[in-house]
Motif scaffolding. Sequence first.
Motif, PDB file in Angstrom:
ATOM      1  N   VAL A  38      44.288  52.263  31.011  1.00  0.00           N
ATOM      2  CA  VAL A  38      44.072  51.006  31.755  1.00  0.00           C
ATOM      3  C   VAL A  38      44.986  49.912  31.201  1.00  0.00           C
ATOM      4  O   VAL A  38      45.618  49.165  31.957  1.00  0.00           O
ATOM      5  N   THR A  41      34.788  47.350  42.600  1.00  0.00           N
ATOM      6  CA  THR A  41      34.912  48.329  41.514  1.00  0.00           C
ATOM      7  C   THR A  41      34.289  49.650  41.938  1.00  0.00           C
ATOM      8  O   THR A  41      33.257  50.061  41.400  1.00  0.00           O
ATOM      9  N   ALA A  64      34.498  41.175  42.307  1.00  0.00           N
ATOM     10  CA  ALA A  64      35.357  42.312  41.976  1.00  0.00           C
ATOM     11  C   ALA A  64      34.881  43.529  42.757  1.00  0.00           C
ATOM     12  O   ALA A  64      33.677  43.791  42.833  1.00  0.00           O
ATOM     13  N   LEU A  77      34.840  49.857  33.432  1.00  0.00           N
ATOM     14  CA  LEU A  77      35.398  49.010  34.487  1.00  0.00           C
ATOM     15  C   LEU A  77      36.837  48.680  34.119  1.00  0.00           C
ATOM     16  O   LEU A  77      37.139  48.395  32.950  1.00  0.00           O
ATOM     17  N   ALA A  78      37.709  48.744  35.114  1.00  0.00           N
ATOM     18  CA  ALA A  78      39.117  48.412  34.880  1.00  0.00           C
ATOM     19  C   ALA A  78      39.524  47.411  35.941  1.00  0.00           C
ATOM     20  O   ALA A  78      39.418  47.695  37.136  1.00  0.00           O
ATOM     21  N   TYR A  79      39.930  46.239  35.511  1.00  0.00           N
ATOM     22  CA  TYR A  79      40.297  45.179  36.444  1.00  0.00           C
ATOM     23  C   TYR A  79      41.805  44.991  36.487  1.00  0.00           C
ATOM     24  O   TYR A  79      42.478  45.070  35.456  1.00  0.00           O
ATOM     25  N   TRP A 139      40.737  48.583  48.161  1.00  0.00           N
ATOM     26  CA  TRP A 139      41.368  47.305  47.818  1.00  0.00           C
ATOM     27  C   TRP A 139      41.974  46.579  49.017  1.00  0.00           C
ATOM     28  O   TRP A 139      41.726  45.391  49.211  1.00  0.00           O
ATOM     29  N   GLY A 162      39.481  46.202  41.289  1.00  0.00           N
ATOM     30  CA  GLY A 162      39.116  46.961  40.099  1.00  0.00           C
ATOM     31  C   GLY A 162      38.676  48.366  40.453  1.00  0.00           C
ATOM     32  O   GLY A 162      38.768  48.807  41.605  1.00  0.00           O
ATOM     33  N   ALA A 199      45.492  40.180  31.958  1.00  0.00           N
ATOM     34  CA  ALA A 199      45.899  41.129  33.001  1.00  0.00           C
ATOM     35  C   ALA A 199      47.339  40.898  33.426  1.00  0.00           C
ATOM     36  O   ALA A 199      47.770  39.762  33.581  1.00  0.00           O
ATOM     37  N   GLY A 230      45.976  46.631  33.128  1.00  0.00           N
ATOM     38  CA  GLY A 230      44.624  46.213  33.477  1.00  0.00           C
ATOM     39  C   GLY A 230      43.793  45.807  32.275  1.00  0.00           C
ATOM     40  O   GLY A 230      44.237  45.856  31.122  1.00  0.00           O
ATOM     41  N   HIS A 247      31.372  43.211  39.644  1.00  0.00           N
ATOM     42  CA  HIS A 247      31.071  44.640  39.790  1.00  0.00           C
ATOM     43  C   HIS A 247      30.378  44.876  41.128  1.00  0.00           C
ATOM     44  O   HIS A 247      29.224  44.485  41.305  1.00  0.00           O
ATOM     45  N   GLU A 259      35.747  51.534  38.711  1.00  0.00           N
ATOM     46  CA  GLU A 259      34.792  51.939  37.669  1.00  0.00           C
ATOM     47  C   GLU A 259      35.065  53.408  37.366  1.00  0.00           C
ATOM     48  O   GLU A 259      34.806  54.279  38.200  1.00  0.00           O
TER      49      GLU A 259
END
Length: 292
Positions: A189, A39, A37, A86-88, A47, A63, A284, A194, A9, A65
């Motif tokens: 997500v 986020t 990550a 949170l989405a990874y 990214w 990721g 994932a 994700g 995070h 948030e």
Amino acid sequence: MADLRIDLHAHSRASDGTLPPAGIGPAAAAAGLDVVALTDHDTLAGWDEATAALPRGVTLVPGVEISCAYRPPGAPDAAPVSLHLLAYLVDPQHPPLRTALERVRAGRTDRGRAMVASLQAAGHPVSLAAVLAEAAGGAVGRPHVAAVLARAGLVPDPAAAFTPEWIGDGGRHHVRKTELDVVEAIRLVRAAGGVPVFAHPRAARRGPIVPRSALPELAAAGLAGVEVDHPDHLPEEREQLRSEAADLDLLVTGASDFHGSRKPVALGTCTTHPDAYAALLAEAHGSPPRRG
Ligand code: AMP
Ligand code: ZN
Ligand code: FE
Ligand code: FE
């Protein structure tokens, strides 16, 4: 993967962090991390820049948030409770996810404008231009408004803006954000390939928190994990959350919620166990981690 150091995070200037996205990988290396990550709040914009600047040996987990709201079932008139999801490793091209994030980001800009209007109406010399300059093209948030208030000398430091007189939750000049319903966000997500993780579920310092009774409902909707080891959680809160996660078969993660110089928390302050990271990767299929 046995002894990897993993922080899941971190924020960059794509939202309310202070490092550019390109600074995240080098900062992770300097903190002795193997995996970090990115986020940012409600945006994937950092990214590619972060990926291009990864030092050798550092892995980036892309990721986001997501700003969400929880409404207790059967209580349509209850005030929604804000939370962060949170989405990874989502597919960055997934059209419904892109549309939803665009809507939330536009809401952030509108809400920044509304908070500035409220401050101006009370006679405070702040401008939307200053807030947008502070955000520098990233997702607009209260920390940007707080920085402008501090620079104008209206509060002694940005943290002092998060109070009832200013822009603390429910405060005089606070305006709610656009938020996604959390159950819908969890499904979105998952649809984007994700892995959804409930961010800092017990960070009560920031405002009202989602009741414990919501966790089974979120797990049933597809929640993969909970961020247990977070700087805003007390030891007893972590232990309680760890046992709730175990009961519901949820992954346990840990992370710093790094914001650069905006918060006094270093990257790697809290970390995720390599087994939980491996389990997260196995769920994932939207976007692979990126290796430096
Ligand atoms: P927003 O998403 O625009 O409502 O802004 C929330 C962000 O403000 C959080 O992610 C934190 O980074 C920051 N924040 C929230 N509460 C506080 C606080 N009490 N003091 C300092 N920063 C805070
Ligand atoms: Zn933030
Ligand atoms: Fe958060
Ligand atoms: Fe965060």
